[in-house]
Write an enzyme that holds these catalytic residues in place. Structure first.
Site, PDB file in Angstrom:
ATOM      1  CG  HIS A   1     -10.923  19.267 -41.774  1.00  8.78           C
ATOM      2  ND1 HIS A   1     -11.113  20.220 -42.750  1.00  8.78           N
ATOM      3  CD2 HIS A   1     -10.053  19.819 -40.879  1.00  8.78           C
ATOM      4  CE1 HIS A   1     -10.407  21.300 -42.455  1.00  8.78           C
ATOM      5  NE2 HIS A   1      -9.746  21.079 -41.310  1.00  8.78           N
TER       6      HIS A   1
ATOM      7  CG  HIS B   1      -4.852  20.528 -39.729  1.00  8.54           C
ATOM      8  ND1 HIS B   1      -4.487  21.423 -40.707  1.00  8.54           N
ATOM      9  CD2 HIS B   1      -6.181  20.699 -39.539  1.00  8.54           C
ATOM     10  CE1 HIS B   1      -5.550  22.123 -41.082  1.00  8.54           C
ATOM     11  NE2 HIS B   1      -6.596  21.700 -40.386  1.00  8.54           N
TER      12      HIS B   1
ATOM     13  CG  ASP C   1      -9.657  21.006 -37.437  1.00 16.01           C
ATOM     14  OD1 ASP C   1      -8.819  20.979 -38.358  1.00 16.01           O
ATOM     15  OD2 ASP C   1     -10.121  22.074 -36.980  1.00 16.01           O
TER      16      ASP C   1
ATOM     17  CD  GLN D   1      -2.469  27.140 -40.857  1.00 12.80           C
ATOM     18  OE1 GLN D   1      -2.584  26.013 -40.428  1.00 12.80           O
ATOM     19  NE2 GLN D   1      -3.460  28.025 -40.772  1.00 12.80           N
TER      20      GLN D   1
ATOM     21  CG  HIS E   1      -9.029  25.245 -43.441  1.00 19.73           C
ATOM     22  ND1 HIS E   1      -8.449  24.215 -44.117  1.00 19.73           N
ATOM     23  CD2 HIS E   1      -8.887  24.969 -42.109  1.00 19.73           C
ATOM     24  CE1 HIS E   1      -7.968  23.337 -43.237  1.00 19.73           C
ATOM     25  NE2 HIS E   1      -8.212  23.770 -42.017  1.00 19.73           N
TER      26      HIS E   1
ATOM     27  CD  GLU F   1     -11.035  27.128 -38.217  1.00 19.70           C
ATOM     28  OE1 GLU F   1     -10.185  27.032 -39.117  1.00 19.70           O
ATOM     29  OE2 GLU F   1     -10.974  26.483 -37.155  1.00 19.70           O
TER      30      GLU F   1
ATOM     31  CD1 TRP G   1      -5.356  26.507 -34.275  1.00 18.85           C
ATOM     32  CD2 TRP G   1      -3.981  24.881 -34.946  1.00 18.85           C
ATOM     33  NE1 TRP G   1      -4.528  27.016 -35.245  1.00 18.85           N
ATOM     34  CE2 TRP G   1      -3.683  26.050 -35.679  1.00 18.85           C
ATOM     35  CE3 TRP G   1      -3.243  23.721 -35.204  1.00 18.85           C
ATOM     36  CZ2 TRP G   1      -2.674  26.099 -36.640  1.00 18.85           C
ATOM     37  CZ3 TRP G   1      -2.235  23.762 -36.164  1.00 18.85           C
ATOM     38  CH2 TRP G   1      -1.962  24.953 -36.870  1.00 18.85           C
TER      39      TRP G   1
HETATM   40 FE   FE2 Z   1      -8.632  22.571 -40.196  1.00 22.15          FE
END
Ligand code: FE2
Length: 426
Positions: free
Chosen positions: A57, A59, A309, A152, A210, A213, A315
């Site tokens: 996982h 991005h 991630d 997203q 996802h 979350e 993030w």
């Molecule tokens: Fe993610």
């Protein structure tokens, strides 16, 4: 004549003094004390040889963009999404490719040879999709990159969201993604799960959403995901990522949910580095950890993997493609401190993650790809404790990376010179 023979290796399952014989890019034999002529022989000296690390996982379209155009001030998921929205108009294909390739170099150096990355499909231009398809092709000689079509901004919430996602799949993106908790209502979230699973079933694709979350215990899209997985016969082909709301759910409800997830064959990916920093931001004290219920899912028979991630993006400001750092954090957050628990954390960034990605030829058995990592550690627990140096990284029998052994020399007054901490070959 073998191409490569690694001797005196310790394997993650605890077998020691093992030899691994390699021919034509594949493992042909794994047995104790094997001696056979080889073009190259390497004595592992009792150190750990593991199959490669796998990040299920990530991005990659956002990675290494930290500070562009500004830093996430609140540290929340929602500001991160807003910040990514600010960055998107300025993205260029060249910059995306350059950052992704740089990250893949880091990954290989850390023995991370397979990555599942989500790629944002919300932008109708599909700029990031094209860029990462290009990257996938460029890195194929040394790294397996799997792409997830990830809406997203919400596949239903975004005008044209479904069409963009389907066009990304047409272009060759491997997996169907989603973000039901970011749709406008719970009902829309559930509808998006149903729709996306149907798209995956019709196209014969894997699913990785996802899912929940958030810290909202009533965010229960994992239940819909497992149900749709069963209804559409997608057993073993579906993954729920993050699933952090499970941390805050009522225990009675979870006791009903876990068997459903297990029966459906849905895998769950926790992202410990990210969720220990993003979750609980609306709490005062006590602050929830927010990570999903890893030991309970494992006990129920669910395949649980850990993902990185994010690395240096809207993030998360840290990270270095080190899946042992991910395992280390996951172990702490889930309090998996028993010997068995710590070994499960190692599995979460190796074999369990490979199962999520349906990687063919993964493992340390005859017939598997000759892809493995020599670590400066004697077993998986020590590897996590030390975030051990990856001394050598092979893929398909070819040496891709090597790092000198970490070796602190101590020159202490009144003592003979010595070394600290670092396990050495026998
Ligand atoms: Fe993610």
């Amino acid at each position: 004549m073998l191409d490569l023979l690694v001797t005196h290796a310790t394997l993650p399952d605890g077998r020691s003094d093992m030899s691994i014989a390699v021919q034509d890019g594949r493992i042909v034999e794994v047995s104790p004390g094997l001696a056979a002529p080889a073009h190259e022989t390497l004595d592992a000296g009792g150190l750990l040889v593991s199959p490669p690390f796998v990040d299920p996982h990530f991005h990659m379209d956002a990675t290494l963009s930290y500070g562009l155009p500004r830093v996430n001030a609140s540290g929340t998921l929602l500001e991160g999404i807003a910040l990514w929205g600010e960055l998107k108009p300025d993205l260029t294909a060249d910059a995306l490719v350059e950052r992704a390739l740089a990250y893949c170099d880091w990954a290989v150096a850390k023995g991370l040879l397979a990555i599942r990355t989500h790629v944002d499909t919300s932008d109708a231009s599909l700029l990031a999709v094209d860029a990462l398809l290009d990257v996938k092709q460029r890195v194929a000689p040394y790294l397996d990159l799997q792409l997830v079509a990830f809406p997203q901004d919400g596949v239903l919430r975004t005008a044209g969201g479904v069409a963009s996602l389907e066009r990304a799949l047409d272009k060759g993106v491997d997996v169907v993604g989603g973000i039901p908790h970011f749709e406008r209502t719970m009902a829309d979230g559930a509808a998006s799960v149903k729709l996306l699973c149907e798209i995956a079933a019709a196209r014969g694709k894997l699913v990785d959403m996802h899912c929940d979350e958030s810290d909202d215990p009533l965010s229960r899209h994992i239940e819909t995901l497992a149900y749709e997985c069963q209804r559409l016969g997608l057993h073993g082909r579906v993954t729920g990522s993050h699933c952090t709301s499970m941390h805050s759910m009522d225990n009675y409800y979870v006791s009903k949910l876990l068997p459903l997830v297990a029966e459906s064959g849905v895998s769950v990916i926790a992202n410990p580095l990210i969720n220990i920093t993003l979750q609980g931001r609306h709490d005062s004290y006590p602050k929830r950890r927010g990570m999903t219920r890893v030991p309970e899912l494992l006990a129920a028979g669910v395949n649980v993997a850990f993902g990185h991630d994010c690395v240096m993006d809207p993030w998360y400001s840290l990270g270095s493609a080190d899946m042992l750092e991910v395992a280390h954090m996951g172990l702490h957050v889930a309090q998996m401190t028993s010997q068995a628990g710590m070994r499960q954390c190692f599995d979460a960034v190796t074999v369990n993650a490979a199962r999520v990605m349906h990687l063919p030829g993964y493992g340390l058995a005859p017939g598997c790809d000759a892809s493995f990592v020599l670590l400066q550690a004697r077993d998986p627990v020590e590897a996590i404790r030390l975030r051990a140096t990856r001394l050598k990284v092979w893929r398909h029998g070819r040496l891709l990376a090597q790092t000198p052994a970490a070796q602190a020399q101590l020159h202490l007054p009144g003592r003979a010179d010595t070394t600290a901490f670092m396990p050495a070959r026998r």
